[in-house]
Design an enzyme around this catalytic site. Structure first.
Site, PDB file in Angstrom:
ATOM      1  N   CYS A 186      34.909  13.981  17.252  1.00  0.00           N
ATOM      2  CA  CYS A 186      34.755  12.562  16.756  1.00  0.00           C
ATOM      3  C   CYS A 186      35.949  12.341  15.853  1.00  0.00           C
ATOM      4  O   CYS A 186      36.158  12.917  14.658  1.00  0.00           O
ATOM      5  CB  CYS A 186      33.311  12.444  15.896  1.00  0.00           C
ATOM      6  SG  CYS A 186      33.465  11.209  14.928  1.00  0.00           S
ATOM      7  N   CYS A 200      35.146  11.214  12.171  1.00  0.00           N
ATOM      8  CA  CYS A 200      34.429  12.505  11.611  1.00  0.00           C
ATOM      9  C   CYS A 200      35.575  13.246  11.061  1.00  0.00           C
ATOM     10  O   CYS A 200      35.516  13.901   9.648  1.00  0.00           O
ATOM     11  CB  CYS A 200      33.634  13.097  12.413  1.00  0.00           C
ATOM     12  SG  CYS A 200      32.114  12.489  13.271  1.00  0.00           S
TER      13      CYS A 200
END
Length: 125
Positions: A30, A33
């Site tokens: 991600c 993230c």
């Protein structure tokens, strides 16, 4: 308090032994993230009395399911083992600090009363 990796095995112990727990639900693939990780780590270093935990949603699907994580990163804050805050998406440093301040100032007796009222109202419907 250090940044901790939370798993299904250690989750209950860590959460129940800390008044405030801030959790970053993330995954290795991600992009947002990866952008949020250094912010989360920096803020964690500024609040030694709060447990900052990271949950890898790829490895801990049971925890992600329990909290109904639908997008990542998602930040969840627990106080006295009660989920007080949940927000998906990248959060700026000042925004995270502001939420922490608000959680620290919460009157938890009032929060518990409100939860009880909601539960009893749902029981009468």
């Amino acid at each position: 308090m250090a940044l901790e990796t939370l798993t299904a095995q250690n989750f209950n112990e860590k959460v129940t032994s800390n008044d405030i727990v801030i959790i970053d639900f993330w995954a290795p693939w991600c992009g947002p993230c990866k952008q949020f990780a250094p912010i989360f780590e920096k803020v964690a270093g500024e609040y030694p009395d709060i447990l900052f935990g990271k949950v890898n949603t790829e490895e801990e699907q049971e925890l992600a399911g329990h909290f109904q994580i639908k997008s990542i990163p998602t930040t969840i804050i627990l106080r006295d083992n009660i989920a007080i805050f949940q927000q998906p998406g990248l959060m700026p440093e000042e925004g995270l600090k502001d939420i922490i301040r608000q959680v620290q100032e919460l009157d938890m007796d009032m929060v518990r009363r409100e939860i009880e009222q909601q539960q009893s109202a749902q029981g009468t419907e």
